[in-house]
Design an enzyme around this catalytic site. Structure first.
Site, PDB file in Angstrom:
ATOM      1  N   LYS A  96       0.875  -1.171   0.000  1.00 56.48           N
ATOM      2  CA  LYS A  96       0.000   0.000   0.000  1.00 56.48           C
ATOM      3  C   LYS A  96       0.906   1.213   0.000  1.00 56.48           C
ATOM      4  O   LYS A  96       1.623   1.471   0.974  1.00 56.48           O
ATOM      5  CB  LYS A  96      -0.921   0.012   1.215  1.00 56.48           C
ATOM      6  CG  LYS A  96      -1.898   1.179   1.129  1.00 56.48           C
ATOM      7  CD  LYS A  96      -2.612   1.450   2.409  1.00 56.48           C
ATOM      8  CE  LYS A  96      -2.890   2.946   2.442  1.00 56.48           C
ATOM      9  NZ  LYS A  96      -3.496   3.389   3.675  1.00 56.48           N
ATOM     10  N   ALA A 184      -9.367   5.394   3.894  1.00 56.49           N
ATOM     11  CA  ALA A 184      -9.138   6.471   4.860  1.00 56.49           C
ATOM     12  C   ALA A 184     -10.316   7.423   5.043  1.00 56.49           C
ATOM     13  O   ALA A 184     -11.083   7.692   4.120  1.00 56.49           O
ATOM     14  CB  ALA A 184      -7.909   7.289   4.502  1.00 56.49           C
ATOM     15  N   THR A 207      -8.764   4.006  12.002  1.00 54.99           N
ATOM     16  CA  THR A 207      -9.043   4.816  13.185  1.00 54.99           C
ATOM     17  C   THR A 207     -10.455   4.598  13.733  1.00 54.99           C
ATOM     18  O   THR A 207     -10.632   4.500  14.958  1.00 54.99           O
ATOM     19  CB  THR A 207      -8.835   6.314  12.852  1.00 54.99           C
ATOM     20  OG1 THR A 207      -7.574   6.474  12.215  1.00 54.99           O
ATOM     21  CG2 THR A 207      -8.882   7.161  14.103  1.00 54.99           C
TER      22      THR A 207
HETATM   23  C1  LIG Z   1      -4.043   1.823   8.191  1.00 55.59           C
HETATM   24  C2  LIG Z   1      -3.792   2.680   7.043  1.00 55.59           C
HETATM   25  O1  LIG Z   1      -3.286   2.257   6.049  1.00 55.59           O
HETATM   26  C3  LIG Z   1      -4.202   4.090   7.133  1.00 55.59           C
HETATM   27  O2  LIG Z   1      -3.207   4.890   6.652  1.00 55.59           O
HETATM   28  C4  LIG Z   1      -5.473   4.196   6.379  1.00 55.59           C
HETATM   29  O3  LIG Z   1      -5.402   5.091   5.383  1.00 55.59           O
HETATM   30  C5  LIG Z   1      -6.646   4.299   7.286  1.00 55.59           C
HETATM   31  O4  LIG Z   1      -7.141   5.577   7.506  1.00 55.59           O
HETATM   32  P1  LIG Z   1      -8.188   5.836   8.696  1.00 55.59           P
HETATM   33  O5  LIG Z   1      -7.418   5.663   9.945  1.00 55.59           O
HETATM   34  O6  LIG Z   1      -8.692   7.219   8.490  1.00 55.59           O
HETATM   35  O7  LIG Z   1      -9.277   4.806   8.583  1.00 55.59           O
END
Ligand SMILES: CC(=O)[C@@H](O)[C@H](O)COP(=O)(O)O
Length: 257
Positions: A96, A184, A207
């Site tokens: 990723k 995200a 998150t």
């Molecule tokens: C775990 C990961 O790869 C993060 O960089 C992802 O983009 C998740 O984002 P959130 O924490 O906003 O769900």
């Protein structure tokens, strides 16, 4: 379901592994929700050797697909080096790719992202680029060798959901055969369901689960939302319309006016 570099996933729920109150809660969040992919950060692994080994043991036992990330990288060089280290540590070609361009929004530096994606794809990596919802950038990423796109829903860690649903819908329409993941910014399961209803193939979040009062319960709620959204997308949703259309048949009314 569309495949991710030839791999068919059990479901479209990709879950991050950072910020949990404890390793045991992380483990239960994965086990009870059935998330099919775990994103892991190399930086966490190399931070503290012992803790890193325990963590990796948990992830390995879960039997999920592992998607290492280049979280925290700001340049092409940093991201490419981190990806190479991740390939060795985790034994997968998947990466990723995150190249952060702005510290306030954690917005990707899309110029560096395309360049890093090209280098890594030429090196045999299977790149999952964390990008914006810009169609031109998306096209350049595909030409750079990416076979999956991961547009953001909202800034990482914001919990704002799908900030630009129109752009996400356009991306789905423009690239009907490309596996797409909303990555995200998701805060609630309903937002994950909405992404899947748009025809996205997966959502990636961290998150919203890790920082919930009950991370295991929230992971399960997201899993159900992903499943519901997936079913809805394949059930040929009705077209919205501006005017009312009676849903109760009028034939056979008891009283005729
Ligand atoms: C775990 C990961 O790869 C993060 O960089 C992802 O983009 C998740 O984002 P959130 O924490 O906003 O769900």
């Amino acid at each position: 379901m569309r495949q991710f570099y030839g791999t068919e996933l059990a479901n479209g729920f990709m879950l991050g592994t950072a910020l949990y109150p404890s390793p045991a809660i992380l483990e239960q969040a994965f086990r009870q929700s059935g998330a099919s992919v775990a994103t892991v950060s190399l930086r966490r692994e190399s931070g503290q050797a012992r803790e890193g080994q325990d963590f990796w043991g948990i992830i390995r036992e879960l039997g999920v697909h592992v998607l290492p990330n280049t979280a925290g990288c700001h340049t092409v060089k940093e991201a490419v080096t981190t990806a190479h280290m991740a390939r060795e540590v985790f034994g997968t070609k998947w990466i990723k790719l995150e190249v952060i361009g702005d510290q306030d929004t954690l917005q990707p530096d899309v110029f560096a992202l395309v360049e890093a994606a090209r280098i890594l794809a030429e090196d045999g990596f299977e790149v999952f680029p964390y990008t914006t919802d810009d169609l031109v950038v998306a096209d350049k990423l595909l030409h750079a060798g990416c076979e999956v796109l991961m547009p953001w829903g909202a800034p990482i860690g914001s919990g704002l959901g799908l900030n630009n649903i129109y752009a996400l819908r356009s991306m789905r329409a423009h690239f009907p055969d490309v596996p797409l993941v909303v990555d995200a910014g998701l805060g609630l399961p309903s937002q994950a369901a909405a992404a899947m209803e748009l025809g996205y193939d997966a959502v990636l979040l961290n998150t919203a689960v890790a920082k919930a009062g009950d991370p295991v319960g929230m992971a399960c709620a997201f899993a159900k939302a992903v499943e519901a959204g997936t079913l809805a997308a394949t059930a040929d949703p009705m077209e919205p319309r501006d005017m009312a259309a009676p849903s109760t048949p009028l034939i056979g009314k008891a009283f005729l006016s």
